[in-house]
Design a protein around this motif. Structure first.
Motif, PDB file in Angstrom:
ATOM      1  N   ARG A  76       0.843  -1.202   0.000  1.00 20.98           N
ATOM      2  CA  ARG A  76       0.000   0.000   0.000  1.00 20.98           C
ATOM      3  C   ARG A  76       0.876   1.250   0.000  1.00 20.98           C
ATOM      4  N   TYR A  77       1.890   1.289   0.850  1.00 23.40           N
ATOM      5  CA  TYR A  77       2.769   2.453   0.905  1.00 23.40           C
ATOM      6  C   TYR A  77       3.681   2.537  -0.314  1.00 23.40           C
ATOM      7  N   ARG A  78       4.054   1.404  -0.875  1.00 21.75           N
ATOM      8  CA  ARG A  78       4.867   1.407  -2.086  1.00 21.75           C
ATOM      9  C   ARG A  78       4.100   2.064  -3.222  1.00 21.75           C
ATOM     10  N   LEU A  79       2.817   1.744  -3.357  1.00 15.55           N
ATOM     11  CA  LEU A  79       1.996   2.335  -4.409  1.00 15.55           C
ATOM     12  C   LEU A  79       1.861   3.842  -4.236  1.00 15.55           C
ATOM     13  N   VAL A  80       1.688   4.286  -2.992  1.00 16.95           N
ATOM     14  CA  VAL A  80       1.591   5.723  -2.711  1.00 16.95           C
ATOM     15  C   VAL A  80       2.885   6.416  -3.103  1.00 16.95           C
ATOM     16  N   LYS A  81       4.014   5.854  -2.697  1.00 12.20           N
ATOM     17  CA  LYS A  81       5.309   6.468  -2.998  1.00 12.20           C
ATOM     18  C   LYS A  81       5.597   6.457  -4.497  1.00 12.20           C
ATOM     19  N   GLU A  82       5.240   5.372  -5.177  1.00 11.15           N
ATOM     20  CA  GLU A  82       5.446   5.330  -6.629  1.00 11.15           C
ATOM     21  C   GLU A  82       4.642   6.426  -7.324  1.00 11.15           C
ATOM     22  N   ALA A  83       3.415   6.665  -6.872  1.00  9.29           N
ATOM     23  CA  ALA A  83       2.595   7.729  -7.458  1.00  9.29           C
ATOM     24  C   ALA A  83       3.241   9.090  -7.201  1.00  9.29           C
ATOM     25  N   GLN A  84       3.788   9.286  -6.004  1.00 15.34           N
ATOM     26  CA  GLN A  84       4.455  10.552  -5.701  1.00 15.34           C
ATOM     27  C   GLN A  84       5.691  10.742  -6.581  1.00 15.34           C
ATOM     28  N   TYR A  85       6.452   9.695  -6.793  1.00 10.01           N
ATOM     29  CA  TYR A  85       7.638   9.799  -7.640  1.00 10.01           C
ATOM     30  C   TYR A  85       7.260  10.050  -9.098  1.00 10.01           C
ATOM     31  N   ARG A  86       6.175   9.440  -9.568  1.00  7.83           N
ATOM     32  CA  ARG A  86       5.713   9.712 -10.939  1.00  7.83           C
ATOM     33  C   ARG A  86       5.333  11.186 -11.079  1.00  7.83           C
ATOM     34  N   GLY A  87       4.676  11.730 -10.060  1.00  5.36           N
ATOM     35  CA  GLY A  87       4.330  13.153 -10.076  1.00  5.36           C
ATOM     36  C   GLY A  87       5.567  14.034 -10.087  1.00  5.36           C
TER      37      GLY A  87
END
Length: 112
Positions: A76-87
């Motif tokens: 769950r946290y990996r997905l959140v962080k990946e979205a932040q890095y994509r942004g």
């Protein structure tokens, strides 16, 4: 924190193949059995492993339900962080594209 140490991750990987005693878990490591026991205690405290008694043996068992819950939490946290890095990547790319396409090139002295 329980899985922060590489030795504990290796212990979990070994236990995923089946129960093992402290002596069996200590074999591939160049650390004392006491150190392995402390790692097992950390994993027990986190609920990732349990110990049972089988006559003289005290095998350590992986708690797959707890490991699965931990994996779901990490995902769950990996997905959140990946979205932040994509942004962040998108913002950086936008800034790069706003700059001049190429800085002016210097003319070599021999051509001046």
């Amino acid at each position: 924190m329980a899985l922060a140490d590489p030795a504990r991750r290796r212990i979990i990987a070994r236990l995923s193949r089946g129960p093992a005693t402290v002596n069996e878990l200590a074999e591939p490591f160049e650390i004392t059995k006491q150190a392995i026991s402390r790692h097992i205690q950390v994993l027990e405290h986190a609920g990732l492993v349990t110990r049972s008694r089988d006559a003289q043996r005290r095998p350590v068992h992986l708690n797959p339900a707890r490991l699965e819950a931990l994996t779901a939490w990490i995902d769950r946290y990996r997905l959140v962080k990946e979205a932040q890095y994509r942004g962040l990547d998108a913002v950086l790319e936008e800034r790069r594209s706003r700059r001049d396409p190429a800085p002016p090139q210097k003319t070599p002295r021999s051509q001046r």
